[in-house]
Design a protein around this motif. Sequence first.
Motif, short mmCIF file in Angstrom:
data_model
loop_
_atom_site.label_atom_id
_atom_site.label_comp_id
_atom_site.label_asym_id
_atom_site.label_seq_id
_atom_site.Cartn_x
_atom_site.Cartn_y
_atom_site.Cartn_z
N LYS A 36 8.73 -5.58 -2.89
CA LYS A 36 6.94 -6.44 -3.28
C LYS A 36 8.35 -7.79 -4.35
CE LYS A 36 3.06 -3.90 -4.47
NZ LYS A 36 2.58 -2.92 -6.01
N VAL A 74 9.38 -10.39 -1.24
CA VAL A 74 8.04 -11.07 -0.82
C VAL A 74 8.05 -12.16 -1.98
CG1 VAL A 74 5.63 -11.01 -0.29
CG2 VAL A 74 7.07 -9.20 0.40
N THR A 108 5.69 -16.84 2.79
CA THR A 108 5.33 -15.09 1.93
C THR A 108 5.10 -14.72 3.53
OG1 THR A 108 3.87 -15.98 0.79
CG2 THR A 108 3.64 -13.43 0.88
#
Length: 646
Positions: free
Chosen positions: A575, A578, A590
């Motif tokens: 995460k 990203v 993204t």
Amino acid sequence: MADDTLIAVKEAIASTAKVDEAKRRAMAERATSDPEGFWREEMRRVAWMREPTKIKNTSFEGDVSIKWFEDGELNASVSCLDRHIEAGRGDQVSILWEGDDPNSDSRTTYRELHARVCRLANAMRRLGVRKGDRVCIYLPMIVEAAVAMLACARIGAVHSIVFGGFSPDSLASRIQDSECTLLITADEGRRGGRKVPLKTNADEALKTCPSIRHVIVAKNTGTAVAMQEGRDLDWAALCDREAEICEPERMNAEDPLFILYTSGSTGKPKGVLHTTGGYMVWASFTHDLVFDYRPGEIYWCTADVGWVTGHTYIVYGPLANGATTLMFEGVPSWPDSGRFWQVVDKHGVNIFYTAPTAIRALMRDGEEPVKKHKRSSLRVLGSVGEPINPEAWLWYYRVVGDERCPVVDTWWQTETGGILISPLPGAVAQKPGSATLPLPGVQPALVDGDGKLLEGAAEGNLVITDSWPGQMRTVYGDHARFVQTYFSTFKGMYFTGDGARRDADGYYWITGRVDDVINVAGHRMGTAEVESALVAHPKVAEAAVVGMPHDLKGQGIYCYVTLVAGEEPTEALRKELVAWVRKEIGPIATPDAIQWAPGLPKTRSGKIMRRILRKIAANETDSLGDTSTLADPAVVEELVENRVGR
Ligand code: WT7
């Protein structure tokens, strides 16, 4: 879908179209056999201060030199504004603006737009901006964006627009590369009910941009933003005291009009440079022909001015042709997925131009949001940005256009300035999924890997064998890179970076990029850029990025990441990476998938074999091809085994 799904030109459309099949053929023949004569006539579409006597002077060999109309003089803003007012159309709406909020819109007449452009142009001159200086524009989709572009053109400053969705870092590197001295931005942008902190992003970027002397800030949402004394200036306060007339700078046809950064297969985004005369002729010519534009019509291109589509088909093309161009601040899905059609009915839109990714997203929500609105004003539908799959094409044609409106699938690139391959409504029979035929004056060809020309029905690399007026002239500050990128792969030809198929009717079917550029929801992204963002993270040792098929976005971003020794691959780290890429480049970058890669497939000389990585990402692991040249073939098995989404 078979190639022979042919949708014939309807008689009712052919009989009223400005250009019918016979005329198109005649134009194409003339443009090839006598380009000088053809363009000597077509150049009259723009207002010249001095008519060119020299038409074409171009060479794709050696150092590559592209000049059109080289002894002509003009000012792009005069073609877009003054001459329409002189022709008595000053009270016609130039920009019809529709806000993100469905209750906000505005109309700016040609006379009003001219006055606003002149005020800003005068203010910029007063700030010391001179012909040839670079001005960065970082604005949302508000009328000020067009005013800023035309004000730059008025005084001969070269604009460089950076899409409002780009991060502070991306903005900074673009400002640095072209050493802009002025930045024009706004407090905030609006999109889909949310706010975009443009001024805050700009302040962050400007920490590393010493070339910027002033920042002009437009009030949009009205939120309070920090204003740096001596540097930052309020747009309204600045322009209110300026005169409504401003002498336009006399520009040579080959003087730069704008720079627009676009991604390539290697390195940082490059500054695509377009000049004034050829670009304006091409913008006017293609907008007129491809959309069969007629005076009084409402024309709507849903792109953002941060991309080339917005430059050529929201601002320069339609305004050069005296059109009413609709500018939309919002998104197709907000407040609901009927927004496009609600706006079409509200303003009586006749010509509508959007991207396949939007069509696919709307298709998913079914016909009801479309059918709720009448859409009876629509006459021509356009598509741009990526290949449109036949299913989406047919949905657009049947559901949106009620089989009444021709669909123009327009193929082109930032580099080409405007459309090169597209049907003309009423002149070219359509095939769902094909961009069909080149426009008059465009000479595409297909070559194999060795540069050998392919004849007849064939598939290969798409090249253009001769120049057209709207072609880019150079990469800003790096002509060698221009020659290397576009003219070295196949000698004497412009290489597009796309693959294409040509069928027995001579129709072109663009198959997508054949280089390391990916197309995410119509946005162009260099895999190298995403890789360098990833390796900038302290826990990442190495990264390889490829495109993967994506239902809505066309392509998604698939990242293989090797961590530095001792780092654990966790969900939290995934995460974090990203979010990191989003922050480094912007939300359009993204990543869709991140696969932990203990090793990457490399040749013995250390080159990453992307072909294999693309296959794994696409889940085509049965056809990996030859892996015998790899330094360590076992790496591939490991990657196949742990593919994301397996
Ligand atoms: C690349 C250029 C054209 C302005 C917006 C994008 C792809 C564009 C089509 C089309 C198939 C298309 C190509 C091209 N592309 N239009 N109608 N059919 N592919 O400009 O960001 O410079 O991207 O977009 O791959 O090379 P860009």
